[in-house]
Design a protein around this motif. Sequence first.
Motif, short mmCIF file in Angstrom:
data_model
loop_
_atom_site.label_atom_id
_atom_site.label_comp_id
_atom_site.label_asym_id
_atom_site.label_seq_id
_atom_site.Cartn_x
_atom_site.Cartn_y
_atom_site.Cartn_z
N SER A 227 28.97 90.98 -48.70
CA SER A 227 28.91 92.34 -49.25
C SER A 227 30.18 92.68 -50.01
O SER A 227 31.23 92.07 -49.81
CB SER A 227 28.70 93.36 -48.12
OG SER A 227 29.83 93.37 -47.27
N VAL A 228 30.06 93.68 -50.88
CA VAL A 228 31.18 94.14 -51.70
C VAL A 228 31.09 95.66 -51.82
O VAL A 228 30.01 96.21 -52.06
CB VAL A 228 31.14 93.53 -53.12
CG1 VAL A 228 32.30 94.03 -53.97
CG2 VAL A 228 31.13 92.02 -53.06
N ARG A 229 32.24 96.32 -51.67
CA ARG A 229 32.33 97.76 -51.95
C ARG A 229 33.03 97.92 -53.29
O ARG A 229 34.22 97.64 -53.42
CB ARG A 229 33.10 98.50 -50.87
CG ARG A 229 33.23 100.00 -51.18
CD ARG A 229 34.08 100.71 -50.15
NE ARG A 229 34.47 102.02 -50.60
CZ ARG A 229 34.10 103.15 -50.02
NH1 ARG A 229 33.31 103.13 -48.96
NH2 ARG A 229 34.53 104.30 -50.49
N ALA B 143 37.19 97.50 -53.43
CA ALA B 143 37.96 97.99 -52.29
C ALA B 143 37.81 97.10 -51.07
O ALA B 143 38.69 97.05 -50.22
CB ALA B 143 37.54 99.41 -51.95
N HIS B 144 36.67 96.40 -50.98
CA HIS B 144 36.44 95.52 -49.83
C HIS B 144 35.46 94.42 -50.23
O HIS B 144 34.46 94.69 -50.90
CB HIS B 144 35.87 96.30 -48.64
CG HIS B 144 35.52 95.43 -47.48
ND1 HIS B 144 36.46 94.90 -46.63
CD2 HIS B 144 34.33 94.94 -47.06
CE1 HIS B 144 35.87 94.15 -45.72
NE2 HIS B 144 34.57 94.16 -45.95
N ARG B 145 35.77 93.21 -49.78
CA ARG B 145 34.87 92.08 -50.00
C ARG B 145 34.65 91.41 -48.66
O ARG B 145 35.58 90.95 -48.00
CB ARG B 145 35.47 91.08 -50.99
CG ARG B 145 34.65 89.83 -51.16
CD ARG B 145 35.16 88.95 -52.30
NE ARG B 145 36.59 88.78 -52.34
CZ ARG B 145 37.23 87.65 -51.99
NH1 ARG B 145 36.56 86.61 -51.53
NH2 ARG B 145 38.54 87.57 -52.09
N GLY B 146 33.39 91.37 -48.22
CA GLY B 146 33.03 90.67 -47.00
C GLY B 146 32.44 89.32 -47.33
O GLY B 146 32.54 88.84 -48.45
N ILE C 124 27.89 99.97 -52.40
CA ILE C 124 28.03 98.71 -51.67
C ILE C 124 26.83 97.85 -51.99
O ILE C 124 25.68 98.29 -51.87
CB ILE C 124 28.14 98.95 -50.16
CG1 ILE C 124 29.41 99.77 -49.85
CG2 ILE C 124 28.13 97.62 -49.40
CD1 ILE C 124 29.54 100.20 -48.40
N HIS D 113 31.44 105.23 -55.14
CA HIS D 113 31.35 103.82 -54.75
C HIS D 113 29.89 103.44 -54.54
O HIS D 113 29.03 104.30 -54.42
CB HIS D 113 32.14 103.55 -53.46
CG HIS D 113 31.49 104.08 -52.22
ND1 HIS D 113 31.77 105.33 -51.72
CD2 HIS D 113 30.55 103.55 -51.38
CE1 HIS D 113 31.07 105.53 -50.62
NE2 HIS D 113 30.31 104.46 -50.40
N GLU E 264 40.11 93.23 -57.17
CA GLU E 264 40.55 93.69 -55.84
C GLU E 264 41.86 94.45 -55.93
O GLU E 264 42.77 94.08 -56.67
CB GLU E 264 40.66 92.49 -54.90
CG GLU E 264 39.30 91.95 -54.53
CD GLU E 264 39.33 90.71 -53.67
OE1 GLU E 264 40.37 90.04 -53.59
OE2 GLU E 264 38.28 90.42 -53.07
N GLU F 99 34.29 100.42 -56.26
CA GLU F 99 34.68 101.81 -56.49
C GLU F 99 34.81 102.02 -57.99
O GLU F 99 35.40 101.18 -58.69
CB GLU F 99 35.97 102.14 -55.75
CG GLU F 99 35.76 102.08 -54.25
CD GLU F 99 36.96 102.47 -53.42
OE1 GLU F 99 36.77 102.70 -52.21
OE2 GLU F 99 38.08 102.55 -53.97
#
Length: 146
Positions: free
Chosen positions: A96-98, A90-93, A118, A116, A144, A100
């Motif tokens: 970091s990664v979230r 759901a999110h990649r920084g 992180i 989820h 993604e 789900e």
Amino acid sequence: MSERPAPQPRSDYRQFSTLDTRWMDNDAYGHLNNVVYYSLFDTAVNRYLIEAGALDIHRGEVIGLVVETHCNYFAPIEFPQRVDAGLRVAHRGSSSVRYEIGLFAAGEPLTAARGHFIHVYVDRATRRPTSLPAALVRALEALETP
């Protein structure tokens, strides 16, 4: 007021793996104990990363540490039952990664549980956040959501 969590369809997930429940997973109420769901989440994510060549659990210089986790439960799963674990990012920084994860009883169209966690990726030796390695970024791109 926030929206009440609801089960999701298989089409919401990008990749699936099939996991087996075990006899010891059932609790006194006849279904999987809540901690088992988190173990299934962890297994689904790490299996994918290992198979994609993005994670070397023994010698990799970068490791993912879980800093947050959550689960919503909608229908019981029990032993003996196969579980399809759907996965998406759901999110990649930058570090970091979230992830789900949706857990589906085999053949069922909606999640029995979804949640989820992180990961913050850190240098194995220093435990300080580090940029996501290229192999990991490639593996994550396939997961993604648009």
